[in-house]
Motif scaffolding. Structure first.
Motif, short mmCIF file in Angstrom:
data_model
loop_
_atom_site.label_atom_id
_atom_site.label_comp_id
_atom_site.label_asym_id
_atom_site.label_seq_id
_atom_site.Cartn_x
_atom_site.Cartn_y
_atom_site.Cartn_z
N VAL A 88 64.78 48.13 65.68
CA VAL A 88 65.94 49.02 65.61
C VAL A 88 65.68 50.31 66.38
CG1 VAL A 88 67.41 50.40 64.07
CG2 VAL A 88 66.66 48.11 63.38
N GLY A 89 64.47 50.88 66.25
CA GLY A 89 64.13 52.14 66.88
C GLY A 89 64.15 52.09 68.40
N ILE A 90 64.10 50.90 68.98
CA ILE A 90 64.16 50.77 70.43
C ILE A 90 65.55 50.32 70.87
CG2 ILE A 90 63.28 49.48 72.41
CD1 ILE A 90 60.60 49.31 71.01
N VAL A 91 66.09 49.32 70.19
CA VAL A 91 67.39 48.75 70.58
C VAL A 91 68.53 49.75 70.40
CG1 VAL A 91 69.11 46.98 70.06
CG2 VAL A 91 66.67 46.37 70.16
N ALA A 92 68.57 50.40 69.22
CA ALA A 92 69.70 51.29 68.91
C ALA A 92 69.86 52.43 69.91
CB ALA A 92 69.55 51.83 67.49
N PRO A 93 68.78 53.14 70.30
CA PRO A 93 68.97 54.22 71.28
C PRO A 93 69.48 53.73 72.63
CG PRO A 93 66.91 54.53 70.11
CD PRO A 93 67.41 53.16 69.75
N ILE A 94 69.05 52.55 73.05
CA ILE A 94 69.55 52.02 74.33
C ILE A 94 71.04 51.70 74.21
CG2 ILE A 94 69.38 50.12 75.98
CD1 ILE A 94 66.41 49.93 75.25
N VAL A 95 71.41 51.04 73.14
CA VAL A 95 72.82 50.71 72.92
C VAL A 95 73.66 51.98 72.81
CG1 VAL A 95 74.46 49.64 71.33
CG2 VAL A 95 72.29 48.50 71.81
N ILE A 248 70.00 58.29 63.77
CA ILE A 248 70.10 58.05 62.33
C ILE A 248 69.46 56.70 61.98
CG2 ILE A 248 71.67 57.77 60.37
CD1 ILE A 248 73.70 59.48 61.92
N ALA A 249 69.78 55.69 62.78
CA ALA A 249 69.24 54.35 62.52
C ALA A 249 67.73 54.31 62.72
CB ALA A 249 69.92 53.34 63.45
N ALA A 250 67.22 55.04 63.72
CA ALA A 250 65.77 55.05 63.97
C ALA A 250 65.01 55.66 62.81
CB ALA A 250 65.48 55.81 65.27
N VAL A 251 65.53 56.78 62.30
CA VAL A 251 64.88 57.43 61.15
C VAL A 251 64.97 56.54 59.91
CG1 VAL A 251 64.98 59.40 59.58
CG2 VAL A 251 65.27 59.75 62.04
N ALA A 252 66.14 55.95 59.67
CA ALA A 252 66.32 55.08 58.51
C ALA A 252 65.43 53.84 58.61
CB ALA A 252 67.78 54.66 58.39
N ALA A 253 65.28 53.31 59.82
CA ALA A 253 64.43 52.13 60.00
C ALA A 253 62.97 52.48 59.69
CB ALA A 253 64.55 51.61 61.43
N TYR A 254 62.58 53.69 60.02
CA TYR A 254 61.22 54.14 59.69
C TYR A 254 61.02 54.22 58.17
CZ TYR A 254 57.36 57.42 58.99
OH TYR A 254 56.21 58.02 58.55
N LEU A 255 62.02 54.77 57.48
CA LEU A 255 61.91 54.94 56.03
C LEU A 255 62.07 53.63 55.27
CD1 LEU A 255 64.05 58.20 55.66
CD2 LEU A 255 61.55 58.01 55.62
N LEU A 256 63.00 52.78 55.73
CA LEU A 256 63.31 51.55 55.00
C LEU A 256 62.45 50.36 55.41
CD1 LEU A 256 67.22 51.77 55.07
CD2 LEU A 256 65.69 52.36 53.17
N PHE A 257 62.19 50.25 56.72
CA PHE A 257 61.52 49.06 57.24
C PHE A 257 60.10 49.32 57.73
CE2 PHE A 257 66.11 48.24 58.73
CZ PHE A 257 66.49 47.85 57.45
N GLY A 258 59.67 50.58 57.71
CA GLY A 258 58.32 50.89 58.15
C GLY A 258 58.14 50.95 59.65
N GLU A 259 59.24 51.02 60.42
CA GLU A 259 59.13 51.14 61.87
C GLU A 259 58.65 52.55 62.20
OE1 GLU A 259 62.56 50.10 64.07
OE2 GLU A 259 62.68 48.05 63.28
N ARG A 260 57.61 52.65 63.02
CA ARG A 260 57.02 53.94 63.33
C ARG A 260 57.79 54.68 64.41
NH1 ARG A 260 51.13 51.98 64.71
NH2 ARG A 260 52.39 50.25 65.51
N LEU A 261 57.79 56.01 64.29
CA LEU A 261 58.39 56.87 65.31
C LEU A 261 57.28 57.64 66.02
CD1 LEU A 261 61.47 58.48 63.50
CD2 LEU A 261 61.50 56.72 65.24
N ALA A 262 57.26 57.57 67.36
CA ALA A 262 56.31 58.35 68.13
C ALA A 262 56.75 59.81 68.15
CB ALA A 262 56.22 57.80 69.56
N ARG A 263 55.84 60.70 68.56
CA ARG A 263 56.16 62.12 68.59
C ARG A 263 57.34 62.40 69.50
NH1 ARG A 263 50.21 65.10 68.97
NH2 ARG A 263 49.44 64.43 66.92
N ILE A 264 57.39 61.69 70.61
CA ILE A 264 58.48 61.93 71.56
C ILE A 264 59.83 61.51 70.96
CG2 ILE A 264 58.38 59.67 72.73
CD1 ILE A 264 58.75 61.24 75.37
N GLN A 265 59.79 60.50 70.07
CA GLN A 265 61.02 60.10 69.38
C GLN A 265 61.46 61.19 68.40
OE1 GLN A 265 59.39 56.27 68.00
NE2 GLN A 265 61.18 55.31 68.94
N VAL A 266 60.50 61.80 67.71
CA VAL A 266 60.82 62.90 66.81
C VAL A 266 61.42 64.06 67.59
CG1 VAL A 266 59.86 64.58 65.19
CG2 VAL A 266 59.01 62.24 65.19
N ALA A 267 60.88 64.33 68.78
CA ALA A 267 61.42 65.38 69.64
C ALA A 267 62.87 65.06 70.03
CB ALA A 267 60.56 65.55 70.89
#
Length: 284
Positions: A88-95, A248-267
């Motif tokens: 989700v953290g990769i697909v959603a931002p591209i879409v 929103i989906a990237a953050v939720a995926a991290y919290l719900l599914f354990g998908e990690r966010l890199a620092r650049i994603q947090v930025a």
């Protein structure tokens, strides 16, 4: 402010739809999931359509309706295929670059936008892109499945961008329900009915997947309704803000599914939040 709040509302429900689809498509596949989503959306939309008299639809409006419906269905099918293969953290931002595509189409078509708002939209768009960047080796789409997920996500963004712009054009002259209806009608006619005729629909949509189908169907319809209302007060602004669903989906995926966010994603997420605050102040 309606463009801002409507765009943010659309982003919220689109994020829920994305998270739900990321689970459901892995259970029953993108085509069956899309068939169910379109059916749920149509059932939810028809009462609002029936409550209003049939509007006078010009030839131009008919063209926008067709583009809106076909673009949305094609975009969802590609997005579901990408979500089944990738994170989700990769697909959603591209879409989510669909918003930038729709905004560019609006500006090319002559929609006025102030320099400050234009610069802020650029910051938000950059934040959206940063939210999809990763440094983790296991998230780089080098494997065949990852490459296909990337291709599907790009195709979805292009289809959604055209659909968002067409939906906004339709919503400017037709009731909101009629702007939401085309995609649901096209999806049911092109995907749901053929699967139902082959008796594959009831077999593939399992009890486990059904809640995800219903949730995604309702959120997709609600998201387009909110975007249609918001776009009446500015297509470019509402389109880019609606695409904030990726963060929103990237953050939720991290919290719900354990998908990690890199620092650049947090930025990237931080850039989006700051940009939204500035844009809200400018619109006010």
């Amino acid at each position: 402010m309606i463009a801002v709040f409507g765009g943010l509302g659309a982003a919220s429900v689109f994020a829920i739809a994305t998270l739900s689809a990321s689970r459901g498509t892995r259970m029953i596949g993108p085509r069956s999931f899309l068939a169910g989503v379109m059916l749920v959306g149509l059932v939810a939309t028809l009462p609002a359509v029936a409550a209003r008299s049939v509007p006078d639809i010009s030839g131009v409006d008919a063209g926008w309706l067709v583009l809106s419906g076909c673009g949305n269905v094609a975009g969802l099918l590609c997005a579901y295929a990408a979500l089944r293969l990738g994170k989700v953290g990769i697909v959603a931002p591209i879409v989510s670059t669909e918003g930038a595509i729709a905004a560019v189409l609006a500006v090319v078509a002559g929609e006025g936008i102030s320099p400050g708002a234009g610069a802020t939209l650029g910051v938000i768009a950059c934040g959206i892109l940063l939210a999809g960047v990763t440094r983790d080796a296991d998230e780089v789409p080098a494997d065949p499945a990852g490459v296909r997920a990337l291709a599907f996500a790009i195709a979805a963004a292009l289809a959604f961008g055209a659909s968002l712009y067409a939906t906004a054009r339709v919503g400017a002259s037709l009731p909101v329900a009629w702007a939401v209806l085309p995609a649901r009608a096209v999806g049911v006619a092109a995907v749901t009915l053929p699967l139902a005729a082959s008796r594959r629909l009831t077999i593939t949509i399992t009890r486990r997947a059904l809640p995800f189908v219903v949730l995604s169907g309702l959120c997709e319809a609600a998201g387009f309704a909110l975007f249609t209302v918001a776009s009446r007060h500015g297509i470019a602004v509402s389109a880019v803000l609606a695409s904030q669903f990726a963060a929103i989906a990237a953050v939720a995926a991290y919290l719900l599914f354990g998908e990690r966010l890199a620092r650049i994603q947090v930025a990237g997420v931080a850039s989006i939040v700051v940009g939204v605050g500035i844009l809200s102040a400018l619109q006010a």
